[in-house]
Design an enzyme around this catalytic site. Structure first.
Site, PDB file in Angstrom:
ATOM      1  N   GLU A 144       0.864  -1.177   0.000  1.00  0.00           N
ATOM      2  CA  GLU A 144       0.000   0.000   0.000  1.00  0.00           C
ATOM      3  C   GLU A 144       0.904   1.231   0.000  1.00  0.00           C
ATOM      4  OE1 GLU A 144      -3.471  -0.430   2.011  1.00  0.00           O
ATOM      5  OE2 GLU A 144      -3.825   1.697   2.403  1.00  0.00           O
ATOM      6  N   GLU A 268     -11.023   4.187   8.691  1.00  0.00           N
ATOM      7  CA  GLU A 268     -11.113   3.790   7.281  1.00  0.00           C
ATOM      8  C   GLU A 268     -11.583   2.344   7.123  1.00  0.00           C
ATOM      9  OE1 GLU A 268      -8.004   6.842   5.228  1.00  0.00           O
ATOM     10  OE2 GLU A 268      -7.189   4.890   5.719  1.00  0.00           O
ATOM     11  N   ARG A 313     -12.315  17.327   9.626  1.00  0.00           N
ATOM     12  CA  ARG A 313     -11.477  16.145   9.805  1.00  0.00           C
ATOM     13  C   ARG A 313     -10.206  16.456  10.610  1.00  0.00           C
ATOM     14  NH1 ARG A 313      -9.273  12.416   4.869  1.00  0.00           N
ATOM     15  NH2 ARG A 313      -7.578  11.509   6.081  1.00  0.00           N
ATOM     16  N   LYS A 337       0.236  10.864  13.504  1.00  0.00           N
ATOM     17  CA  LYS A 337       0.856  11.408  12.291  1.00  0.00           C
ATOM     18  C   LYS A 337       1.294  12.843  12.554  1.00  0.00           C
ATOM     19  CE  LYS A 337      -1.515   8.540   8.874  1.00  0.00           C
ATOM     20  NZ  LYS A 337      -2.287   8.453   7.612  1.00  0.00           N
ATOM     21  N   ASP A 342      -3.429  14.133   7.026  1.00  0.00           N
ATOM     22  CA  ASP A 342      -2.919  12.887   6.463  1.00  0.00           C
ATOM     23  C   ASP A 342      -1.696  13.083   5.575  1.00  0.00           C
ATOM     24  OD1 ASP A 342      -2.616  10.333   5.610  1.00  0.00           O
ATOM     25  OD2 ASP A 342      -4.455  10.212   4.454  1.00  0.00           O
ATOM     26  N   GLU A 364       4.517   9.725  13.918  1.00  0.00           N
ATOM     27  CA  GLU A 364       4.560   8.852  12.736  1.00  0.00           C
ATOM     28  C   GLU A 364       4.819   9.728  11.518  1.00  0.00           C
ATOM     29  OE1 GLU A 364       1.227   6.070  12.146  1.00  0.00           O
ATOM     30  OE2 GLU A 364       1.346   6.399   9.990  1.00  0.00           O
ATOM     31  N   GLU A 370       3.843   9.126  -0.676  1.00  0.00           N
ATOM     32  CA  GLU A 370       2.473   9.013  -1.172  1.00  0.00           C
ATOM     33  C   GLU A 370       1.953  10.342  -1.705  1.00  0.00           C
ATOM     34  OE1 GLU A 370      -0.388   7.689   1.758  1.00  0.00           O
ATOM     35  OE2 GLU A 370      -2.084   8.049   0.415  1.00  0.00           O
ATOM     36  N   TRP A 521     -13.568  13.525   1.396  1.00  0.00           N
ATOM     37  CA  TRP A 521     -12.585  12.837   0.560  1.00  0.00           C
ATOM     38  C   TRP A 521     -12.416  13.582  -0.763  1.00  0.00           C
ATOM     39  CZ3 TRP A 521     -13.360   6.745   1.023  1.00  0.00           C
ATOM     40  CH2 TRP A 521     -12.945   6.348   2.306  1.00  0.00           C
TER      41      TRP A 521
HETATM   42  C1  BDP Z   1      -3.448   7.208   4.049  1.00  0.00           C
HETATM   43  C2  BDP Z   1      -3.242   6.219   2.950  1.00  0.00           C
HETATM   44  C3  BDP Z   1      -3.903   4.903   3.242  1.00  0.00           C
HETATM   45  C4  BDP Z   1      -3.467   4.404   4.599  1.00  0.00           C
HETATM   46  C5  BDP Z   1      -3.790   5.455   5.636  1.00  0.00           C
HETATM   47  C6  BDP Z   1      -3.276   5.105   7.021  1.00  0.00           C
HETATM   48  O1  BDP Z   1      -3.741   6.763   1.751  1.00  0.00           O
HETATM   49  O2  BDP Z   1      -3.513   4.010   2.226  1.00  0.00           O
HETATM   50  O3  BDP Z   1      -4.091   3.210   4.918  1.00  0.00           O
HETATM   51  O4  BDP Z   1      -3.149   6.654   5.300  1.00  0.00           O
HETATM   52  O5  BDP Z   1      -2.337   5.732   7.470  1.00  0.00           O
HETATM   53  O6  BDP Z   1      -2.558   8.270   3.853  1.00  0.00           O
HETATM   54  O7  BDP Z   1      -3.825   4.228   7.673  1.00  0.00           O
END
Ligand code: BDP
Length: 678
Positions: A144, A268, A313, A337, A342, A364, A370, A521
């Site tokens: 991923e 998610e 969010r 994070k 994100d 994190e 990404e 999203w």
């Molecule tokens: C997002 C990613 C997703 C991850 C998620 C995560 O797009 O693929 O599963 O973070 O950190 O940035 O769990």
């Protein structure tokens, strides 16, 4: 004729430098003819880590004799070390065997970077106890958000066949102080906890152990019901608790130094304690209790947001976790994070760091790019990591940086830790882009010592990975050090975020609209462009996310005149004509940033072509071709974003800037097929 001279030149040039595929990373140590004189003084001088330390030095050290000494009284160094030496002799001392290994790599780094080794007095104590990579590797070997090929872990062959790359991987980690790894994705497949897979995991753990790399696993919260056959996975169900205890005991029988679990729960679509009306503390504590007798820990992720669209969010993780502060066991660490949303190209820091006072927290980072051009763009992330570590939360007055909160200086923490989402795959060069190796390197070095400067890290890395030739070193270092800001400029400057394409996070799609998709999203939710202006109002007139920051930051961020301009559109909806510090309008500044980013990448191409002859042809050509892609992408980003927002701003792109090269309607038609990357 010119053509002929040029090809002759390239031919000679490729002969003079042996082709390299990047597989040796920064570990291109010189081989010595005469073996170095290395002695070990410790009661137990047959420890596996000591053996590796001795072997590395014997093979590669070219200087004076070295003594490796275990001294248990030095336990204040944790797994760090001391090096003392003069022209005749060097002594490396540590309380733990792995400390000797880190000391050995320190010496080799000094040698390979041309440092003076005639007089050494070094004491190194790591900033964090657990310095961990998070692999997002699936059991089917896709990764991923991985951009360097498939997973390193050959599950079909394990446990009987061990790829040589497992050991190379562990060695690379040890050389930069990384001492832990989670080998499977946070979107965890429950099968990882079956006996079949645990045998495979054990085989990997055995390879990693001499290098001091401890094994951790991501676990799926619903494992008891999915693979254990229980009725549910409710943390209050005694059967479920017993199941986890037994499972943990089984793991420790196979892997006695197992580190613990990483958990993504109720996020998610992942299962979690909410499924049974319990909260995150109930879930984390149940696992913590199972791990506690073995000294294992739980890294519980704060990356959660409502399954239904609701409040801002950026505010949700804080709202979820702050009310639970103080309810977590002391072997739970909340893994947060760096930013509140994100891993965007740039985010302000997550307000959760300052707010959790009675709960351990850890950072994190995302090493895999990404949201920063995958493995196609050259982006050196040390400056991004440092911006987060050095962010002052003001939680305990001025100087309450995230580094000082998470390393235990400001708050008591049983264990301290820092995580990075790995960018490693089975590509020969490990990371997809030769320069992406520097992000693995930078994460390790900063996890070991967050006071290192980005400049020093880049300097070391270039010298070891390429060459110490000054005509190469200086311009390439400069390129690396500016590259994150450059990417932010051509992707999302001034606090813009999440204007990526829907099904991948590579290119721009600020116009993206998917009927029925949840609004948060979609890019519009974040940019809010209209004929008045753009940006996300997070002040009191909007979502009031600014209130999650301690004074004076809530005021500073909440005021359009004092907010740092790099976060302007993150916190405010701002009129196109708003006057910025340079006296020009918000719209014009936006244009300057995109233009600047694009021009900077074009400069990198010139830099690289100019210095290319200092490196082997294979790596030169690879980076050259990546930079071409990055340049084209920077133009794509600039044109797409400016032409799209121009339909709202209705103002010209300042006339002295480069003109767009594409039509908006054509750009809207671009649909990349990145499915295999998701
Ligand atoms: C997002 C990613 C997703 C991850 C998620 C995560 O797009 O693929 O599963 O973070 O950190 O940035 O769990």
């Amino acid at each position: 004729m010119k053509q002929l001279i040029f090809s002759t030149f390239l031919f000679l040039f490729s002969l003079s430098l042996i082709a390299e595929d990047g597989s040796r990373l920064w570990l291109r140590f010189s081989e010595t003819n005469a073996q170095a004189n290395v002695t070990v003084s410790s009661r137990n001088n047959r420890h596996a880590s000591t053996d590796v330390a001795r072997q590395e030095l014997t093979d590669h050290w070219q200087g004076q004799p070295i003594e490796l000494r275990i001294d248990r009284r030095l336990n204040h160094l944790k797994d760090g070390y001391q090096i003392k030496g003069n022209r005749d002799r060097i002594t490396v001392s540590a309380a733990q065997e792995v400390g000797l290994l880190y000391g050995a790599y320190h010496l080799l780094r000094l040698q390979e970077t041309g440092a003076d080794i005639s007089n050494l007095d070094v004491t190194e104590i790591p900033s964090f106890d657990v310095r961990i990579l998070n692999h997002w590797d699936n059991l089917n070997r896709t990764i991923e958000r991985g951009y360097a090929g498939h997973s390193l872990w050959l599950w079909n062959e394990l446990p009987h066949t061990l790829s040589p790359r497992y050991q190379e991987y562990a060695r690379a980690n040890a050389s930069i102080g990384i001492n832990a790894t989670v080998i499977n994705s946070v979107n965890a497949n429950p099968r990882i906890l079956t006996d079949e897979y645990l045998e495979k995991v054990k085989a990997l753990a055995d390879v990693f152990r001499p290098y001091g790399v401890r094994m951790y696993l991501s676990v799926n919260f619903a494992s008891p019901s999915v693979i254990g056959g229980l009725e549910n996975s409710d943390p209050h169900n005694p059967d479920v608790q017993r199941w986890w205890k037994n499972k943990v005991n089984d793991i420790y029988k196979l892997i006695p130094d197992f580190g613990g679990f990483l958990v993504k729960a109720n996020s998610e679509g992942q299962p979690g304690p909410h499924d049974y009306g319990r909260n995150h503390a109930d879930g984390a504590n149940m696992l913590a209790d199972a791990l506690q007798p073995h000294n294992g820990i739980v890294m519980w992720r704060a990356f959660v947001y409502e399954p239904e669209w609701g409040e801002d969010r950026a505010s949700q993780a804080y709202n979820e976790f702050v009310p639970l502060d103080g309810e977590f066991r002391d072997n739970v660490i909340i893994q947060i994070k760096n930013g509140p949303i994100d891993f965007q190209p740039r985010e302000p820091f997550s307000p959760l760091f300052g707010a959790l006072r009675k709960t351990a927290g850890m950072l994190e980072f995302q090493i895999t790019q990404e949201y920063l051009g995958f493995s196609y763009h050259l982006v050196f992330l040390a400056p991004q990591f440092k911006e987060a570590l050095d962010s002052d939360t003001f939680s305990d007055g001025e100087g309450s940086t995230i580094a000082k909160i998470t390393d235990g200086t400001l708050r008591e923490q049983k264990v301290t830790a820092i995580a990075g989402v790995a960018n490693i795959g089975e590509d020969a060069n490990w990371c997809g882009h030769h320069f992406a190796q520097s992000n693995w390197y930078a994460f390790g070095r900063l996890a070991w010592n967050y006071n290192l400067s980005s400049e020093q890290i880049a300097d070391e890395w270039i010298r070891m990975t390429f060459t110490d030739e000054p005509n190469f070193l200086e311009p390439v270092k400069d390129m690396m050090l500016t590259s994150w800001e450059t990417a932010v400029n051509y992707m999302m400057p001034m606090g813009i975020h999440h204007i990526f394409a829907w099904n991948h996070h590579y290119g721009p799609e600020p116009w993206c609209y998917i009927p029925g998709a949840r609004p948060d999203w979609l890019p519009r939710y974040y940019h809010n462009a209209d004929t008045i202006g753009m940006g996300f109002d997070r002040t009191v007139t909007g979502s009031n996310n600014v209130a999650q920051y301690f004074p004076p930051l809530n005021e500073i961020f909440g005021n359009v005149n004092t907010v740092p301009e790099k976060f302007l559109l993150w916190f405010h909806h701002v009129p196109w004509d708003f006057k910025m510090k340079n006296g020009e309008t918000m719209w014009d500044n936006l244009c300057y940033h995109y233009n600047e980013g694009m021009m900077q990448v074009r400069d990198y191409q010139k830099v690289w072509d100019r210095v290319g002859h200092y490196v082997d042809y294979e790596r030169f050509r690879h980076v050259q071709s990546r930079l071409r892609t990055q340049s084209r992408d920077a133009i794509w980003w600039r044109d797409a974003v400016l032409l799209y927002f121009q339909t709202y701003s209705r103002r010209p792109i300042p006339f002295h800037l480069e003109r767009p090269m594409n039509d908006l309607e054509d750009l809207k038609k671009i649909k990349l097929d990145w499915k295999h990357h998701n």
